[in-house]
Motif scaffolding. Structure first.
Motif, short mmCIF file in Angstrom:
data_model
loop_
_atom_site.label_atom_id
_atom_site.label_comp_id
_atom_site.label_asym_id
_atom_site.label_seq_id
_atom_site.Cartn_x
_atom_site.Cartn_y
_atom_site.Cartn_z
N GLY A 294 12.35 -1.46 -13.78
CA GLY A 294 12.38 -0.83 -15.09
C GLY A 294 11.92 0.59 -14.91
N TRP A 295 10.62 0.79 -15.10
CA TRP A 295 10.04 2.13 -14.93
C TRP A 295 9.82 2.47 -13.46
N GLU A 296 9.90 1.46 -12.58
CA GLU A 296 9.49 1.67 -11.17
C GLU A 296 10.56 2.39 -10.35
N PRO A 297 10.26 3.61 -9.84
CA PRO A 297 11.18 4.26 -8.91
C PRO A 297 11.19 3.53 -7.56
N THR A 298 12.21 3.80 -6.75
CA THR A 298 12.30 3.19 -5.42
C THR A 298 11.05 3.49 -4.60
N TRP A 299 10.63 4.76 -4.57
CA TRP A 299 9.47 5.14 -3.75
C TRP A 299 8.20 4.42 -4.21
N TYR A 300 8.09 4.12 -5.51
CA TYR A 300 6.90 3.44 -6.01
C TYR A 300 6.85 2.02 -5.47
N MET A 301 8.00 1.33 -5.53
CA MET A 301 8.05 -0.05 -5.02
C MET A 301 7.77 -0.05 -3.51
N GLY A 302 8.35 0.93 -2.80
CA GLY A 302 8.13 1.04 -1.36
C GLY A 302 6.67 1.31 -1.04
N LYS B 125 1.06 4.30 18.08
CA LYS B 125 0.36 3.02 18.09
C LYS B 125 1.01 2.04 17.11
N TYR B 126 1.16 2.51 15.87
CA TYR B 126 1.73 1.65 14.83
C TYR B 126 2.87 2.36 14.11
N ILE B 127 3.86 1.58 13.70
CA ILE B 127 4.95 2.12 12.87
C ILE B 127 5.05 1.29 11.59
N LEU B 128 5.22 2.01 10.49
CA LEU B 128 5.37 1.37 9.19
C LEU B 128 6.85 1.38 8.82
N VAL B 129 7.42 0.18 8.64
CA VAL B 129 8.84 0.06 8.26
C VAL B 129 8.87 -0.46 6.82
N VAL B 130 9.54 0.30 5.95
CA VAL B 130 9.54 -0.06 4.53
C VAL B 130 10.98 -0.20 4.03
N ALA B 131 11.30 -1.35 3.48
CA ALA B 131 12.61 -1.54 2.83
C ALA B 131 12.39 -1.43 1.33
N ASN B 132 13.13 -0.56 0.66
CA ASN B 132 12.93 -0.39 -0.78
C ASN B 132 14.25 -0.08 -1.47
N GLU B 133 14.54 -0.83 -2.53
CA GLU B 133 15.85 -0.70 -3.18
C GLU B 133 15.74 -0.86 -4.70
#
Ligand code: UT7
Length: 328
Positions: free
Chosen positions: A46-54, A132-140
């Motif tokens: 609804g109000w949530e942009p893709t980047w917010y969910m990610g 050291k670490y990688i952050l993988v984010v799926a957001n749609e």
């Protein structure tokens, strides 16, 4: 070299749309949607942009991994539905999570996005000892570009995000990434305006149907035919590389597009359906999010446990496909 999934997180939009809700927009019914796809409901941003969910999914993954955000070397966001052409979702998430020492970029391989992104992460970890670490984010946020007058496509999709923090390890790993761009016109949506009167001088055929403008267009039958082959083929290609078979796999975590696609692929592989993680009934097809979302749930509810061998298999627009076999 393989990877270790240290921690995962997810975000689901507040709003749920049931099959019955769609009868307000198009001529459809709950029975058709359930029997033809396996979907009963899906979340809609609804109000949530893709980047917010990610960002929300990423924060939870970082917490679950128990690491400091400053130790993340790279943020890879996979999405086909970014809020902006630029900046990337990854740069926004990098800032929101406090990953102050990380690089960031988006990757678009549609529904195969998480498979592509995780394999890309592994390659960075392998070649850069400082990472050291990688952050993988799926957001749609697929609902923002669905055609809510097209009953054959709008009922299929849902929104959300899921993320994983990974590090290098010597665990079992194999992958394959493929694309068959000859089917690019079967699943598409334009970003920039192309005036119809502008004749494009090109040696290449334009495969995109005129109706595929800024809303999602899908030739369901062609994508279905592609998907039921791509799913087993991706697994077999990745398995061949390390000399294993489907009998060695504890859990298949396929892209969640249609339960009939999974059933047909399971038959082709000779694998019983109870070895497949299926979550699409509650979320629909969430594109690149569907594999990490299903993985997250299966880990959370104790179905998948440490040491088990998993096959993550994606297919989608592009037409892209690919698979990763790894030990959790
Ligand atoms: O992540 C990307 C990958 N995408 C996919 O994997 C999608 C692949 N494709 C599919 O999953 C299926 O092709 C669909 C679910 C999209 C369609 O299922 P289908 O069994 O192939 O249905 P169909 O297109 O053959 O349509 C059968 C009938 C048609 O009516 P007529 O022509 O037989 O009178 C459609 O108009 O069902 C009708 N129909 C619907 N009826 C009620 C199509 N959509 C609907 C609907 N409600 N929502």
């Amino acid at each position: 070299m393989g990877i270790n999934i240290l921690g995962m997180g997810r975000y689901l939009p507040e709003q749920t749309l049931t099959n019955d809700d769609f009868t307000r927009f198009v001529e459809t019914n709950d029975e058709w949607i359930r029997t033809r796809t396996g979907i009963t409901e899906r979340r809609m941003a609804g109000w949530e942009p893709t980047w917010y969910m990610g960002t929300q999914a990423a924060l939870k993954a970082i917490e679950a991994a128990g690491i400091a955000p400053k130790d993340i070397g790279l943020v890879i966001s996979c999405t086909a539905t970014p809020d902006f052409h630029t900046p990337s979702m990854a740069s926004i998430i990098q800032n929101n999570t406090g990953a102050v020492n990380a690089g960031a970029f988006d990757l678009n391989a549609a529904c195969t996005g998480f498979v592509y992104a995780l394999d890309t992460a592994r390659r960075f970890l392998e070649t850069d000892n400082d990472m050291k670490y990688i952050l993988v984010v799926a957001n749609e946020a697929l609902s923002r570009f669905l055609d809510f007058t097209d009953r054959s496509s709008c009922i299929l999709f849902g929104d959300g995000a899921a993320a994983a923090v990974v590090e290098k390890s010597d665990k079992l790993y194999s992958s394959v990434l493929r694309s068959d761009g000859s089917g690019a016109g079967y699943l598409c949506a334009r970003t920039l305006d192309v005036a119809p009167e502008v004749a494009v001088e090109s040696d290449f055929e334009d495969p995109f149907p005129a109706m595929a403008q800024h809303k999602l267009y899908q030739n369901g039958k062609e994508v279905y035919k592609f998907a039921v082959n791509a799913l087993p083929k991706s697994f077999e290609l990745a398995a061949e590389k390390i000399g294993i078979t489907s009998a060695d796999i504890d859990w298949f975590v396929p892209h969640q597009a249609n339960v009939r696609i999974i059933e047909t692929a399971a038959k082709k592989l000779g694998v019983p359906m109870d070895k497949f993680i299926v979550t699409l009934d509650h979320y629909g097809n969430t594109s690149s999010v569907s594999i990490p979302l299903a993985l997250f749930e299966a880990i959370e509810n104790g179905t998948i446990s440490r040491g088990q061998k998993l096959a993550l298999i994606g297919f989608g627009a592009g037409l892209t496909y690919g698979g990763i076999i790894l030990e959790y």
